[in-house]
Design a protein around this motif. Structure first.
Motif, PDB file in Angstrom:
ATOM      1  N   GLU A  14     -90.661 -94.343  -3.777  1.00  0.00           N
ATOM      2  CA  GLU A  14     -89.815 -93.514  -2.915  1.00  0.00           C
ATOM      3  C   GLU A  14     -89.782 -92.078  -3.414  1.00  0.00           C
ATOM      4  O   GLU A  14     -89.940 -91.129  -2.657  1.00  0.00           O
ATOM      5  N   LEU A  15     -89.591 -91.987  -4.711  1.00  0.00           N
ATOM      6  CA  LEU A  15     -89.482 -90.669  -5.324  1.00  0.00           C
ATOM      7  C   LEU A  15     -90.769 -89.880  -5.130  1.00  0.00           C
ATOM      8  O   LEU A  15     -90.758 -88.693  -4.819  1.00  0.00           O
ATOM      9  N   PHE A  16     -91.882 -90.580  -5.332  1.00  0.00           N
ATOM     10  CA  PHE A  16     -93.188 -89.936  -5.206  1.00  0.00           C
ATOM     11  C   PHE A  16     -93.374 -89.416  -3.774  1.00  0.00           C
ATOM     12  O   PHE A  16     -93.805 -88.284  -3.555  1.00  0.00           O
ATOM     13  N   LEU A  17     -92.976 -90.249  -2.825  1.00  0.00           N
ATOM     14  CA  LEU A  17     -93.122 -89.867  -1.423  1.00  0.00           C
ATOM     15  C   LEU A  17     -92.277 -88.622  -1.113  1.00  0.00           C
ATOM     16  O   LEU A  17     -92.754 -87.657  -0.509  1.00  0.00           O
ATOM     17  N   GLU A  18     -91.030 -88.670  -1.603  1.00  0.00           N
ATOM     18  CA  GLU A  18     -90.127 -87.552  -1.355  1.00  0.00           C
ATOM     19  C   GLU A  18     -90.687 -86.269  -1.971  1.00  0.00           C
ATOM     20  O   GLU A  18     -90.700 -85.204  -1.366  1.00  0.00           O
TER      21      GLU A  18
END
Lengths: 426, 225
Positions: A138-142
């Protein structure tokens, strides 16, 4: 690379690094925060369970996690006294809302001990944790989205800033590109109050001013040098011609005078050629007009017709198109004339000169000596090939200088026993 | 015919004067701006040879003064500066011709004659001598009223010789005048010899009253038979 792209490159690389670093730090901080808050929740839960157990003894019989989020096992007093509150990350089979079968899920587990009515119990409680790989994903996507948005914003801002801020610079640059020493009347001007640009303008204009002065001095020097040399040469020529006209000479004396006259006329030719060369290199020409080289070739070939007949050299012209160039007409004539004369004079009896024209090039091929010429040196000043020639050795150097002045490409090659000179007018 | 030579270089001035006197012209000379300006104000000349770089001022300024007086039409500028600007400016100011130093005496002679001829022009533009006539307008050559065919260069050569009647025309001068200024090869002389030989043959077979003589090995001279 353009300034815009260069700054974009640096910015995107540094933002990528910053964002990457920030992502890692953020991830660990977040994980710690989550754990702290889960631990706090577990602590409250513990007190509640112990409190409830005092009134509801059924709670004490819940031995595993099948029915709830805690399990209680009776232990010995010794074990209980040794126990402290301990938190651990572990995995348990659980069925989430989105799972079809139970899966191993990460949980936070609090292990503690308590005493109730003289019995000792071990209490384990669990609280589901965020799945770390989900968090990372999720963090990577954000972060990626953020990165993209930032880049886009930078491109836009950069474009706007460059266009606004750098406008005077680009205008100044354009003026500078079009500036011609000795031709342009006004110095380039940057219309801005930005100090760096006005400084640049001052520096450039100081330099231009110096160059202009040097250029004018050089022009003056050429004028003077020509005056100083031409007049004595004129006097020498005219005196000798008058002396011959008097006619009181014997044939030996006349022959000597003829030799001196030849030498003087050679001097005159060299002097004129050198003056022409320096004028070309000082860009003193540039009275550019649209010139049809087909027409120039026709004229030059016409002028040399009788000479070619006399030397028994066949001259042919083949034009596949109209070659029109913007250049000084007298220089156009010099280029064509020097090349064709060169081909005619360095020829053999019964040889040929072939002139080819198309929309962008002029090619002259001639028979002559059987070995190729030294392509490295033939365009140098005063270069003369093996056979002693009475020419000035400046004809091709002049052609080269003119081509250099206009950025035309001049080349020599030896093809099928022919010497080919080609000018590409691009 | 009165000719004024404005030239600060004494030796050149003397050579030019010597040469032009042979044409029976009355020669006057000036060697600086002041004296030239005075002479131009007081006298009228049929032809003026004007150097541009003069002590005390520019020849172009003299030309301007002449133009104001409406007398710039018979000026030949003789300058060491082969500068396009000077040339254009000079011709704009009404100068008739522009000659770059160094030049051959035959060339100067031809130019002066051309200026005088234009000045004296009485309707016909032809040179007549003995039994021949060279019509410059129609580019025709006549012997005893009969047309004799000459090619373009032969015509130019004959014209040049006629302008320099009885004078030496060196091979160099001829080559430069007829075949162009930027002759880079001295071995044109065989070619010139060949051309003259052809011209002589044509003159002879047409029964012209003029002939072209060789002068030592240096050049030629046109004379009346």
């Amino acid at each position: 690379m353009k300034l815009l792209n260069q700054s974009l490159k640096y910015l995107s690389i540094s933002i990528l690094l910053i964002l990457g670093l920030w992502g890692i730090v953020f991830y660990f901080n977040m994980l710690r925060e989550i754990k702290e808050s889960v631990d706090e929740g577990l602590e409250n839960y513990k007190r509640q369970i112990i409190h409830n157990a005092e009134s509801d003894s059924t709670i004490l019989r819940q031995r595993d996690f099948d029915e709830g989020f805690f399990a209680i096992v009776e232990i010995s007093a010794e074990e209980a006294l040794r126990a402290t509150d301990s938190y651990a990350d572990t995995l348990l089979y659980m069925q989430d809302r989105d799972d079809e079968v139970p899966e191993l899920e990460p949980v936070r587990m609090l292990t503690t001990a308590f005493e109730l009515d003289g019995h000792y119990y071990e209490l384990r409680m669990i609280n589901p944790m965020v799945e770390e790989d989900d968090l990372v994903k999720e963090l990577f996507l954000e972060a990626s989205w953020l990165y993209l948005v930032l880049l886009l914003a930078i491109v836009l801002i950069n474009n706007l800033v460059l266009q606004r801020l750098w406008k005077p610079f680009y205008e100044f640059l354009e003026q500078l590109k079009n500036y011609r020493i000795g031709k342009s009347k006004t110095l380039p001007e940057a219309k801005t109050k930005i100090r760096e640009f006005t400084d640049l303008q001052t520096a450039v204009n100081t330099l231009l001013q110096h160059t202009l002065e040097a250029y004018e001095q050089q022009n003056q020097f050429i004028g003077n040098a020509s005056h100083e040399l031409q007049t004595p040469l004129a006097i020498a020529t005219n005196k000798l011609e008058l002396l011959i006209e008097k006619g009181e000479l014997n044939s030996g004396q006349a022959e000597s005078i003829a030799e001196v006259m030849d030498i003087i006329s050679r001097l005159v030719r060299v002097n004129k050629s050198l003056l022409l060369l320096s004028k070309i290199e000082n860009r003193q020409f540039l009275d550019d007009q649209l010139v049809s080289l087909n027409e120039v070739v026709r004229q030059v070939v016409g002028d040399l017709e009788a000479m070619a007949d006399f030397r028994e050299v066949g001259v042919s012209v083949e034009s596949k198109g109209e070659l029109k160039v913007a250049m000084d007409p007298s220089l156009a004539n010099t280029v064509v004339s020097n090349l064709i004369r060169n081909a005619l004079f360095h020829n053999v009896q019964g040889g040929t000169v072939e002139v080819f024209l198309d929309e962008k090039s002029l090619k002259i091929a001639n028979s002559g000596q059987e070995d190729p010429l030294d392509g490295q040196h033939i365009f140098e000043r005063f270069y003369k090939s093996g056979k002693a020639q009475s020419g000035t050795g400046l004809g091709l150097a002049i052609v080269k200088a003119i081509c250099g002045l206009y950025g035309y490409e001049l080349s020599y090659r030896f093809e099928k026993g022919q010497h080919c000179f080609e000018v590409v007018f691009e | 015919m009165k000719v004024l030579i404005i030239e600060d270089e004494k030796e050149l001035q003397k050579s030019l004067a010597d040469s032009l006197r042979k044409e029976q012209f009355v020669i006057e000379t000036a060697d600086d701006f002041e004296s030239a300006s005075e002479k131009l104000a007081v006298y009228d000349y049929d032809c003026i040879l004007l150097d541009i770089m003069l002590p005390g001022g520019s020849g172009l300024q003299l030309l301007e003064e002449l133009k104001e007086a409406g007398k710039s039409g018979n000026v030949i500028i003789i300058s060491a500066k082969d500068s396009l600007d000077d040339k254009l400016q000079g011709l704009e100011l009404g100068a008739d011709d522009y000659l770059t130093k160094p030049f051959h005496i035959a060339e100067l002679n031809a130019r002066v004659k051309a200026v005088l001829r234009r000045k004296m022009l009485d309707g016909r533009n032809a040179i007549e001598l003995a039994n021949i006539a060279l019509d410059l307008g129609e580019r025709q050559f006549m012997v005893d009223g009969e047309n004799v065919a000459l090619n373009r260069k032969e015509f130019d050569v004959l014209n040049y010789f006629l302008l320099n009647k009885n004078r030496l025309v060196s091979k160099n001068a001829l080559a430069e005048h007829v075949w162009g200024d930027h002759i880079d090869q001295a071995d044109n002389f065989d070619f010139i010899y060949y051309q003259i030989k052809n011209l002589r043959k044509k003159l002879q077979s047409a029964g012209a009253g003029i002939e072209i003589e060789a002068v030592y090995g240096i050049g030629y001279k046109l004379v009346e038979k």
